[in-house]
Design a protein around this motif. Structure first.
Motif, short mmCIF file in Angstrom:
data_model
loop_
_atom_site.label_atom_id
_atom_site.label_comp_id
_atom_site.label_asym_id
_atom_site.label_seq_id
_atom_site.Cartn_x
_atom_site.Cartn_y
_atom_site.Cartn_z
N TYR A 88 0.81 -1.22 0.00
CA TYR A 88 0.00 0.00 0.00
C TYR A 88 0.85 1.27 0.00
O TYR A 88 0.35 2.36 0.27
N LYS A 115 -6.06 -4.36 6.70
CA LYS A 115 -6.42 -4.05 5.32
C LYS A 115 -7.73 -3.28 5.19
O LYS A 115 -7.80 -2.30 4.41
N ILE A 118 -7.06 0.39 5.98
CA ILE A 118 -6.22 1.03 4.97
C ILE A 118 -7.02 1.32 3.71
O ILE A 118 -6.94 2.41 3.13
N GLU A 119 -7.83 0.35 3.28
CA GLU A 119 -8.64 0.56 2.07
C GLU A 119 -9.71 1.62 2.29
O GLU A 119 -10.05 2.36 1.37
N PHE A 121 -9.38 4.29 4.21
CA PHE A 121 -8.70 5.58 4.07
C PHE A 121 -8.35 5.86 2.62
O PHE A 121 -8.43 7.01 2.16
N ASN A 122 -7.95 4.83 1.89
CA ASN A 122 -7.65 5.01 0.47
C ASN A 122 -8.86 5.53 -0.28
O ASN A 122 -8.76 6.43 -1.13
N ARG A 123 -10.04 4.97 0.00
CA ARG A 123 -11.28 5.44 -0.65
C ARG A 123 -11.59 6.88 -0.28
O ARG A 123 -12.22 7.60 -1.06
N SER A 127 -3.82 8.05 1.34
CA SER A 127 -3.13 6.80 1.00
C SER A 127 -1.62 6.99 1.03
O SER A 127 -1.11 8.09 1.24
N GLY A 128 -0.93 5.88 0.79
CA GLY A 128 0.52 5.91 0.67
C GLY A 128 1.23 6.56 1.83
O GLY A 128 0.92 6.32 3.00
N LEU A 131 -0.97 8.49 4.46
CA LEU A 131 -1.61 7.63 5.45
C LEU A 131 -0.58 7.06 6.42
O LEU A 131 -0.83 6.96 7.63
N SER A 163 -7.01 16.62 1.32
CA SER A 163 -6.66 15.40 2.06
C SER A 163 -5.35 15.60 2.81
O SER A 163 -5.16 15.05 3.91
N CYS A 167 -4.73 14.99 6.77
CA CYS A 167 -3.64 14.17 7.32
C CYS A 167 -2.86 14.96 8.36
O CYS A 167 -2.50 14.43 9.42
#
Length: 398
Positions: A88, A115, A118-119, A121-123, A127-128, A131, A163, A167
């Motif tokens: 990720y 997982k 993490i997914e 937060f990605n949505r 991300s990356g 995150l 975003s 963060c």
């Protein structure tokens, strides 16, 4: 009046405040319980330490500390966790920080526990590396359910523009704050709005001091009311800063600070006037206030009443800012390299880079003592023979 209004707030149950405002975060956070069956053979401490150093990138000292809170039976589970982070886009240095703060993450189920978060937060556009920074700073976020995180993110979107800003703000958010987004944060924000506090002032509390907004709403409303009665303008920044100060300083600490100021001959009226200029100066610990007063009054011979005209001084460090800068200026004055017609307050509150360039780098070849003074290797020779708190002006030098 100042004492009466302050004590009125303290009469409301302080137990709720100490619970809400206590520092609930710890260096290590247990994400999931770690169970060892009686028949299982725990791994040796040396294996855990070796894994933390060689696979996770921790220093030996950090690994030894972390090994007291986590036992690795084999490399299978932690390898899967590290592989998930890598897939990720988590940079290795941030993974190391995350594991250092929360070593038990290595025993988490990567598919069922990590997982999905993490997914999620990605949505949400996080991300990356962004995150990874959030989780490295606040690993306890993994403990919150998605159901509780969502209202918190929705709230942040009302007060941030991207975003990246979300963060940056999340580093101030712990599990208690996230869990109370709907129960306490939103009602307390409504209290501020009802008193005419502009949205950009509310945003300051939400993004920089969110812990204050987790106070019981009745107590929060009382604090806002008292700050209003003190005459603070809700449209100005000092209003929300005064609310924060009234809520984070306990009754015992408040009285100790009042006693400290009074021991230097200051009256409640003078303290209140300073509080209206800069409420945050009373957030400083009683010990720090005493050290500052001792340095500024007893060693630099500045009148306490004069000091309270510039309460921002009490936000500075006596050892890292006040004393070394006073020493540098004292030396330059003794060499007739500066005009006495300058404002020492401006010197103290100047950005570090500007001060170093103007008074240390510029003169260190001609006067090597300035560097020694700034490094704290020299002592004061007496009061400064200049205006301490004159009206701010451009600092002059010959």
């Amino acid at each position: 009046m100042f004492r009466h209004l302050a004590l009125k707030l303290f009469q409301i149950s302080s137990a709720q405040t100490s619970s809400s405002l206590s520092n609930t975060g710890t260096r290590y956070v247990r994400l999931v319980p770690h169970f060892s069956s009686s028949s299982a053979q725990p791994s040796s401490p040396s294996f855990t330490v070796s894994y933390l150093v060689n696979s996770c990138g921790l220093s030996l000292e950090s690994a030894l500390s972390a090994s007291k809170l986590v036992q690795l039976e084999s490399s299978d589970r932690p390898d899967a966790v590290l592989s998930l982070f890598e897939n990720y886009g988590f940079p290795k240095d941030l993974v190391a920080k995350l594991v250092d703060k929360c070593p038990t993450v290595l025993n988490s189920d990567p598919q069922k526990t990590l997982k999905p978060k993490i997914e999620f937060f990605n949505r949400e556009g996080i991300s990356g590396a962004d995150l990874a920074k959030v989780l490295a700073y606040r690993p306890a976020i993994f403990r919150s359910s998605i159901k509780k995180i969502m209202p918190c993110l929705n709230l942040l979107r009302c007060f941030t523009r991207s975003s990246q800003e979300i963060c940056s703000t999340l580093k101030y958010f712990n599990v208690v704050i996230i869990s109370n987004a709907e129960k306490l944060l939103l009602p307390n924000i409504s209290v501020l709005r009802s008193h005419g506090v502009p949205e950009h002032r509310v945003a300051k509390l939400v993004t920089a001091y969110p812990r204050v907004l987790t106070v019981n709403t009745s107590r929060f409303a009382e604090a806002v009311k008292i700050v209003s009665e003190m005459g603070f303008n809700p449209e100005l920044a000092v209003f929300v800063l005064a609310v924060r100060t009234m809520l984070v300083v306990s009754k015992s600490k408040w009285e100790a600070k009042m006693k400290t100021f009074k021991s230097f001959g200051l009256s409640e009226d003078e303290i209140f006037a300073a509080f209206k200029r800069q409420p945050m100066f009373l957030v400083a610990s009683e010990r720090k206030l005493r050290r500052l007063l001792d340095l500024l009054v007893n060693k630099l011979a500045i009148s306490p009443s004069v000091l309270l005209r510039k309460p921002n001084l009490f936000l500075l460090s006596p050892e890292k800012t006040i004393l070394p800068r006073a020493l540098v200026i004292q030396i330059l004055l003794s060499k007739n390299l500066l005009s006495e017609d300058l404002c020492m307050f401006s010197v103290w509150v100047a950005p570090q880079s500007k001060f170093l360039e103007k008074y240390v780098v510029k003169y260190q070849e001609e006067v090597p003592e300035v560097l020694m003074a700034y490094q704290g290797k020299l002592g004061l020779s007496g009061p400064l023979p200049i205006q301490i708190l004159a009206q701010p002006r451009r600092l002059k030098s010959h």
